[in-house]
Design a protein around this motif. Structure first.
Motif, PDB file in Angstrom:
ATOM      1  N   TYR A   1      -3.171   8.577  -4.425  1.00 17.43           N
ATOM      2  CA  TYR A   1      -3.605   7.280  -3.800  1.00 17.43           C
ATOM      3  C   TYR A   1      -3.664   7.846  -2.311  1.00 17.43           C
ATOM      4  O   TYR A   1      -2.659   8.148  -1.698  1.00 17.43           O
ATOM      5  CB  TYR A   1      -2.701   6.135  -3.919  1.00 17.43           C
TER       6      TYR A   1
ATOM      7  N   ASN B   1      -1.859   1.269  -8.650  1.00 14.27           N
ATOM      8  CA  ASN B   1      -2.267   0.393  -7.384  1.00 14.27           C
ATOM      9  C   ASN B   1      -2.905  -0.735  -7.650  1.00 14.27           C
ATOM     10  O   ASN B   1      -3.030  -1.574  -7.024  1.00 14.27           O
ATOM     11  CB  ASN B   1      -3.058   1.541  -6.419  1.00 14.27           C
ATOM     12  N   LYS B   2      -3.788  -0.545  -8.728  1.00 14.45           N
ATOM     13  CA  LYS B   2      -4.704  -1.853  -9.028  1.00 14.45           C
ATOM     14  C   LYS B   2      -3.765  -2.965  -9.458  1.00 14.45           C
ATOM     15  O   LYS B   2      -3.926  -4.325  -9.130  1.00 14.45           O
ATOM     16  CB  LYS B   2      -5.510  -1.613 -10.140  1.00 14.45           C
TER      17      LYS B   2
ATOM     18  N   LEU C   1      -1.537  -4.133  -5.800  1.00 15.34           N
ATOM     19  CA  LEU C   1      -2.356  -4.837  -4.911  1.00 15.34           C
ATOM     20  C   LEU C   1      -3.041  -6.113  -5.470  1.00 15.34           C
ATOM     21  O   LEU C   1      -3.157  -7.017  -4.981  1.00 15.34           O
ATOM     22  CB  LEU C   1      -3.614  -3.747  -4.174  1.00 15.34           C
TER      23      LEU C   1
ATOM     24  N   MET D   1       0.971  -1.107   0.125  1.00 12.66           N
ATOM     25  CA  MET D   1      -0.079  -0.018   0.179  1.00 12.66           C
ATOM     26  C   MET D   1       0.832   1.171  -0.045  1.00 12.66           C
ATOM     27  O   MET D   1       0.442   2.188  -0.696  1.00 12.66           O
ATOM     28  CB  MET D   1      -1.103   0.046   1.369  1.00 12.66           C
TER      29      MET D   1
ATOM     30  N   LEU E   1      -3.530   6.826   1.062  1.00 10.47           N
ATOM     31  CA  LEU E   1      -3.007   5.705   1.937  1.00 10.47           C
ATOM     32  C   LEU E   1      -3.955   5.491   3.357  1.00 10.47           C
ATOM     33  O   LEU E   1      -4.070   6.267   4.151  1.00 10.47           O
ATOM     34  CB  LEU E   1      -1.485   5.794   2.425  1.00 10.47           C
TER      35      LEU E   1
ATOM     36  N   LYS F   1      -2.193   6.904 -11.635  1.00 13.52           N
ATOM     37  CA  LYS F   1      -2.866   6.788 -10.588  1.00 13.52           C
ATOM     38  C   LYS F   1      -3.465   5.187 -10.393  1.00 13.52           C
ATOM     39  O   LYS F   1      -3.689   4.627  -9.097  1.00 13.52           O
ATOM     40  CB  LYS F   1      -3.920   7.543 -10.272  1.00 13.52           C
TER      41      LYS F   1
ATOM     42  N   CYS G   1       1.894   1.780  -3.449  1.00 15.77           N
ATOM     43  CA  CYS G   1       0.758   2.373  -3.989  1.00 15.77           C
ATOM     44  C   CYS G   1       0.723   3.879  -4.047  1.00 15.77           C
ATOM     45  O   CYS G   1       0.328   4.531  -4.942  1.00 15.77           O
ATOM     46  CB  CYS G   1      -0.722   1.721  -3.625  1.00 15.77           C
ATOM     47  N   GLU G   2       1.076   4.292  -2.840  1.00 18.40           N
ATOM     48  CA  GLU G   2       0.977   5.906  -2.403  1.00 18.40           C
ATOM     49  C   GLU G   2       2.293   6.411  -3.316  1.00 18.40           C
ATOM     50  O   GLU G   2       2.177   7.564  -3.789  1.00 18.40           O
ATOM     51  CB  GLU G   2       1.264   6.034  -0.983  1.00 18.40           C
TER      52      GLU G   2
END
Length: 473
Positions: free
Chosen positions: A403, A237-238, A241, A66, A405, A234, A69-70
């Protein structure tokens, strides 16, 4: 689109053509590794409870992912840890953190191709020899290098198809185990069986679970591919994760199915007794239709699964080397691309390194010793990146990630604690040979760093492109 020098000139930069599904497949493929080859080792770590170990490790990895992802949307160029830790701390830490993560990545191609070759020889009942293994592995590595030099969409499509077949094969195997008639809850009685020794009062099973971080390497490859993505950054993250959750679920389901099968005696005999192929050897011993299914499962869980892993890490290593040239950690020649806009020298260098490692793997114990500490190097890189994430959040308000968090600072601290704990567990019980091999690798990195400090950085400053503009370090 990447810039052109002039009409008809050689293109520069990486080509923006990767769909999000391909980036997901590259990351998931890099994670989804060795499930049909290292199943013996994983079972030696955590026994019948290996499925629980994978489920817990999935939950532990998610906070780290995560944070990635940020970070990923803040830097639209390849580089990952190299860039994050340069901005968050300094260029020296940026280099050594990327060198640590590369320890895990560059060890994969020679090890992965060896696993595929050994399985092929096992299925075809071909007598092995040092020369034959080297030749077949050499041809395979050259093939991957050639593939990496083609349009990246081709690699993305191949990665997606192989990943789908690998996942499908493992799910079918899980269902076959559960309804085989020989699957039994009785096989879970020795639930916390482990061949890992405990240290400092820490049970061996817990240490074994920490070592399961190895088959989760790969989600951090997404930042290496975002520069070529034709999707909003952006959405990275998909891929990050999604790749972890997909592989974590498959790992847990598969080892739940395998844990109820009569594999404990095979493990107790030692990995050599099954040649590393625990599930396949068990299928072959069951006889009947299982013998045929063992070959089909091998195609899915070894040829395709390990093939996706090798390709995923190959593409990512090449892009990290390219990023080092782009940001003045290496000479600019590392950024030269071919007509398909794929890095030339990074591909050639990785091929050369893989061939050297392949020789070392079959002629000495260096690679085996080095491989044992790759998880330590990767966990250290994660820990350093978590510190950088905290510093970027505090000192660079201009870098606001799209993203959000969940948990904010708490999640960053939790991810750091998890990374440090895993790194510590991965040091327990390591041999002197492993530390020696790791020391040699770090020593080579230190020599490269000295060249940068004494020569390269005196002529060229490190530059990093962020969403807030280009910065010098």
């Amino acid at each position: 689109m990447p810039e052109q020098n002039n009409v008809g000139a050689q293109p520069t930069g990486l080509k923006k053509s990767l769909r999000l599904i391909y980036v997901y497949a590259i990351a998931a493929g890099a994670i989804f590794t060795f499930i049909g080859y290292w199943d013996t080792i994983f079972y030696e770590y955590c026994g019948a409870g290996t499925f629980l170990g994978f489920a817990l490790m999935t939950l532990l990895i998610l906070p780290i992912a995560m944070v990635y992802c940020e970070l990923a949307p803040l830097f639209p160029k390849a580089g990952g840890e190299l860039i994050y830790n340069t901005v968050g701390i300094n260029k020296h830490v940026g280099f050594f953190s990327s060198w640590l993560i590369m320890a895990a990545w560059i060890a994969v191609p020679p090890s992965a191709v060896m696993a595929i070759v050994q399985w092929l020889f096992h299925v075809l009942h071909v007598p092995t020899s040092f020369m034959l293994i080297e030749v077949v592995a050499l041809v395979s590595l050259v093939g991957y290098c050639i593939l990496s030099l083609q349009n990246v969409e081709i690699a993305g499509k191949i990665q997606l198809y192989m990943l789908m077949f690998a996942i499908g094969g493992c799910l079918v195997a899980t269902v076959a185990f559960l309804f085989s008639g020989v699957w039994s809850w009785d096989n879970f009685q020795n639930f916390f069986y482990t061949q890992v020794e405990g240290h400092f009062g820490i049970p061996g099973w817990i240490i074994g679970m920490a070592l399961l971080i190895t088959p989760f390497f790969g989600f951090e490859t997404v930042p290496q591919m975002v520069e070529e993505g034709d999707f909003p950054i952006k959405d990275s993250n998909k891929a990050i994760l999604g790749s972890i959750v997909t592989c974590g679920v498959i790992y847990a389901l598969f080892f739940f199915g395998l844990g109820g099968m009569p594999v404990q005696p095979l493990v107790e005999e030692g990995g050599a007794a099954v040649g590393g192929f625990l599930a396949i050897t068990m299928m072959e011993q069951l006889g009947g239709g299982w013998g045929v299914f063992a070959v089909v499962f091998g195609v899915a869980a070894i040829l395709c699964a390990i093939g996706t892993c090798l390709l995923g890490f190959w593409l990512s290593t090449v892009r990290l080397l390219y990023a080092m040239g782009e940001n003045n950690f290496l000479p600019k020649v590392f950024t030269k691309v071919n007509r398909h806009q794929q890095p030339i020298l990074p591909n050639i260098l990785l091929l050369a390194i893989s061939l050297v490692f392949l020789l070392l793997q079959n002629a000495t114990t260096f690679m085996n010793d080095f491989f044992n500490l790759m998880s330590f190097g990767c966990a250290c890189a994660y820990a350093i990146t978590m510190i950088s994430a905290m510093r970027i959040h505090k000192h660079h308000p201009e870098l606001a990630s799209p993203y959000k968090l969940k948990g904010g600072s708490f999640t960053r601290v939790l991810a750091l604690i998890i990374s440090v704990a895993i790194a510590f567990f991965c040091t327990l019980g390591q041999s002197a040979g492993s530390w020696k091999s790791f020391g040699i690798y770090i020593g080579i990195g230190a020599l490269l760093w000295l060249w940068m400090v004494l020569v390269n950085w005196k002529k060229h400053k490190v530059t990093v492109e962020t969403v807030a503009g280009t910065k010098e370090y």
